[in-house]
Design a protein around this motif. Structure first.
Motif, PDB file in Angstrom:
ATOM      1  N   UNK A 202      41.711  27.867 168.157  1.00  0.00           N
ATOM      2  CA  UNK A 202      40.363  28.394 168.417  1.00  0.00           C
ATOM      3  C   UNK A 202      39.424  27.269 168.863  1.00  0.00           C
ATOM      4  N   UNK A 203      38.628  27.533 169.890  1.00  0.00           N
ATOM      5  CA  UNK A 203      37.775  26.493 170.464  1.00  0.00           C
ATOM      6  C   UNK A 203      36.524  27.129 171.057  1.00  0.00           C
ATOM      7  N   UNK A 204      35.361  26.572 170.733  1.00  0.00           N
ATOM      8  CA  UNK A 204      34.096  27.094 171.256  1.00  0.00           C
ATOM      9  C   UNK A 204      33.685  26.436 172.572  1.00  0.00           C
ATOM     10  N   UNK A 205      34.569  25.678 173.160  1.00  0.00           N
ATOM     11  CA  UNK A 205      34.255  24.976 174.404  1.00  0.00           C
ATOM     12  C   UNK A 205      33.684  25.841 175.509  1.00  0.00           C
ATOM     13  N   UNK A 206      34.195  27.071 175.733  1.00  0.00           N
ATOM     14  CA  UNK A 206      33.680  27.891 176.830  1.00  0.00           C
ATOM     15  C   UNK A 206      32.209  28.280 176.698  1.00  0.00           C
ATOM     16  N   UNK A 207      31.668  28.277 175.472  1.00  0.00           N
ATOM     17  CA  UNK A 207      30.270  28.704 175.292  1.00  0.00           C
ATOM     18  C   UNK A 207      29.388  27.571 174.777  1.00  0.00           C
ATOM     19  N   UNK A 222      39.728  21.994 168.033  1.00  0.00           N
ATOM     20  CA  UNK A 222      38.862  22.918 168.744  1.00  0.00           C
ATOM     21  C   UNK A 222      37.404  22.482 168.706  1.00  0.00           C
ATOM     22  N   UNK A 223      36.682  22.676 169.814  1.00  0.00           N
ATOM     23  CA  UNK A 223      35.249  22.381 169.851  1.00  0.00           C
ATOM     24  C   UNK A 223      34.541  23.252 168.822  1.00  0.00           C
ATOM     25  N   UNK A 224      33.628  22.656 168.057  1.00  0.00           N
ATOM     26  CA  UNK A 224      32.900  23.438 167.057  1.00  0.00           C
ATOM     27  C   UNK A 224      31.417  23.563 167.395  1.00  0.00           C
ATOM     28  N   UNK A 225      31.065  23.324 168.647  1.00  0.00           N
ATOM     29  CA  UNK A 225      29.755  23.715 169.146  1.00  0.00           C
ATOM     30  C   UNK A 225      28.583  22.860 168.743  1.00  0.00           C
ATOM     31  N   UNK A 226      28.778  21.552 168.542  1.00  0.00           N
ATOM     32  CA  UNK A 226      27.664  20.733 168.064  1.00  0.00           C
ATOM     33  C   UNK A 226      26.572  20.560 169.116  1.00  0.00           C
ATOM     34  N   UNK A 227      26.875  20.807 170.400  1.00  0.00           N
ATOM     35  CA  UNK A 227      25.860  20.682 171.448  1.00  0.00           C
ATOM     36  C   UNK A 227      25.190  22.013 171.778  1.00  0.00           C
ATOM     37  N   UNK A 228      25.445  23.023 170.967  1.00  0.00           N
ATOM     38  CA  UNK A 228      24.745  24.284 171.133  1.00  0.00           C
ATOM     39  C   UNK A 228      25.227  25.106 172.311  1.00  0.00           C
ATOM     40  N   UNK A 229      24.601  26.262 172.533  1.00  0.00           N
ATOM     41  CA  UNK A 229      25.064  27.192 173.561  1.00  0.00           C
ATOM     42  C   UNK A 229      24.832  26.686 174.973  1.00  0.00           C
ATOM     43  N   UNK A 230      25.782  26.961 175.829  1.00  0.00           N
ATOM     44  CA  UNK A 230      25.615  26.674 177.244  1.00  0.00           C
ATOM     45  C   UNK A 230      24.735  27.754 177.860  1.00  0.00           C
ATOM     46  N   UNK A 250      34.684  37.118 159.384  1.00  0.00           N
ATOM     47  CA  UNK A 250      34.025  36.047 158.625  1.00  0.00           C
ATOM     48  C   UNK A 250      34.316  34.677 159.225  1.00  0.00           C
ATOM     49  N   UNK A 251      35.526  34.501 159.760  1.00  0.00           N
ATOM     50  CA  UNK A 251      35.871  33.230 160.411  1.00  0.00           C
ATOM     51  C   UNK A 251      34.989  32.989 161.631  1.00  0.00           C
ATOM     52  N   UNK A 252      34.792  34.048 162.414  1.00  0.00           N
ATOM     53  CA  UNK A 252      33.990  33.932 163.636  1.00  0.00           C
ATOM     54  C   UNK A 252      32.541  33.599 163.297  1.00  0.00           C
ATOM     55  N   UNK A 253      31.997  34.280 162.298  1.00  0.00           N
ATOM     56  CA  UNK A 253      30.623  33.980 161.888  1.00  0.00           C
ATOM     57  C   UNK A 253      30.510  32.543 161.400  1.00  0.00           C
ATOM     58  N   UNK A 254      31.527  32.094 160.684  1.00  0.00           N
ATOM     59  CA  UNK A 254      31.501  30.741 160.116  1.00  0.00           C
ATOM     60  C   UNK A 254      31.472  29.685 161.206  1.00  0.00           C
ATOM     61  N   UNK A 255      32.271  29.826 162.256  1.00  0.00           N
ATOM     62  CA  UNK A 255      32.320  28.780 163.285  1.00  0.00           C
ATOM     63  C   UNK A 255      31.048  28.736 164.127  1.00  0.00           C
TER      64      UNK A 255
END
Length: 292
Positions: A202-207, A222-230, A250-255
């Motif tokens: 799982x990776x938040x890189x695309x968003x 996996x990217x955990x989104x520290x730079x916020x939304x694109x 719950x996993x999705x909300x957590x990440x």
């Protein structure tokens, strides 16, 4: 430009750095610029920066929390979490010609914005022995929720190269050249194999907004989104992808509820994660083993 009131000979633009609710990491990023910071002082005068000096301006007057101003450029770290913060940021806006927010706390409320999804009184009771002595707002909000912001620099912490670009651009009178694409673009530029496609990670890189250099995917995380939304993140597809990779609601909300939990762009995630009826089928094709 602002001249020194004492001598009238220093015509360098003035810089102020401010702290609100934060860990100071973004201010330390500025100090970590070291050689570049020394070169910048030839072109800008740091008038207010409590992390670096207890005095303000060339006269050496003791610096106050709210600063006296005026300042040509203000860098603001941290979120608004108290009534005093809400009042102080109004003053800072009035005495700043150009105001830039730096870091996830200032641009999205930070990790402390998790309070926005719960009862702050319960948090106070759990953390403090005498919660009645604590004066705080029920929410942690970005600086832009209170005053007009001229530019937002994302990250937790911010990237030193991007910070230098923002300051340099201001001095040159141009728009900062900060990319708006996603972390996926940085992975491709580095030649990093997509860890989601290759391993189902799982990776938040695309968003997620670019700026970190795709550090985590490069090392198999996996990217955990520290730079916020694109810009305009496709959250529906992102949530569907996370489900395919085995994540529950719950996993999705957590990440998503980490450094940039209160970002308005992430607001639809709660509803999307709860849409069980649209859960995509699990992946059936085999994944290659991750190299040790």
């Amino acid at each position: 430009m602002t001249s020194d009131p004492g001598t009238g000979t220093d015509t360098r633009p003035t810089l102020a750095v401010w702290k609100f609710a934060s860990c100071d990491g973004c201010q330390l990023t500025l100090l970590d610029c070291e050689d570049e910071l020394l070169a910048l002082t030839d072109h800008v005068r740091i008038d207010h920066f409590l992390e670096m000096t207890p005095v303000e301006g060339a006269d050496g007057e003791r610096a106050r929390l709210e600063g006296r101003g005026p300042y040509d450029l203000s860098l603001v770290e941290g979120s608004v979490t108290t009534t005093e913060d809400a009042e102080r940021i109004q003053h800072i806006r009035r005495v700043s010609r150009y105001l830039v927010t730096i870091g996830a706390c200032a641009t999205a409320g930070g990790i402390q914005a998790l309070r926005n999804f719960a009862d702050v009184d319960e948090f106070l009771a759990a953390v403090y022995a005498r919660p009645e002595y604590i004066s705080t707002l029920e929410t942690s909000t970005a600086i832009s929720a209170h005053v007009a912001v001229d530019f937002e620099l994302r990250g937790c912490p911010i990237d030193r190269r991007q910070l230098l670009e923002v300051i340099t651009a201001h001095l040159a009178g141009r728009k900062p050249r900060i990319p708006s694409h996603s972390v996926c673009f940085e992975c491709k530029r580095r030649g990093t194999t997509c860890i989601t496609v290759a391993h189902g990670t799982p990776c938040l890189g695309p968003v997620t907004h670019a700026g970190c250099g795709a550090i985590c995917p490069t090392y198999g995380r996996g990217c955990y989104g520290c730079f916020g939304p694109t810009v305009q993140p496709n959250l529906r597809s992102m949530v569907a992808e996370l489900r395919r990779d085995g994540m529950s609601e719950s996993d999705i909300l957590r990440v998503f509820r980490t450094f940039n939990a209160a970002s308005p762009e992430y607001a639809p995630v709660t509803e999307l994660a709860a849409m069980e009826q649209e859960k995509p089928p699990a992946r059936t094709e085999p994944r290659p083993e991750r190299p040790v």
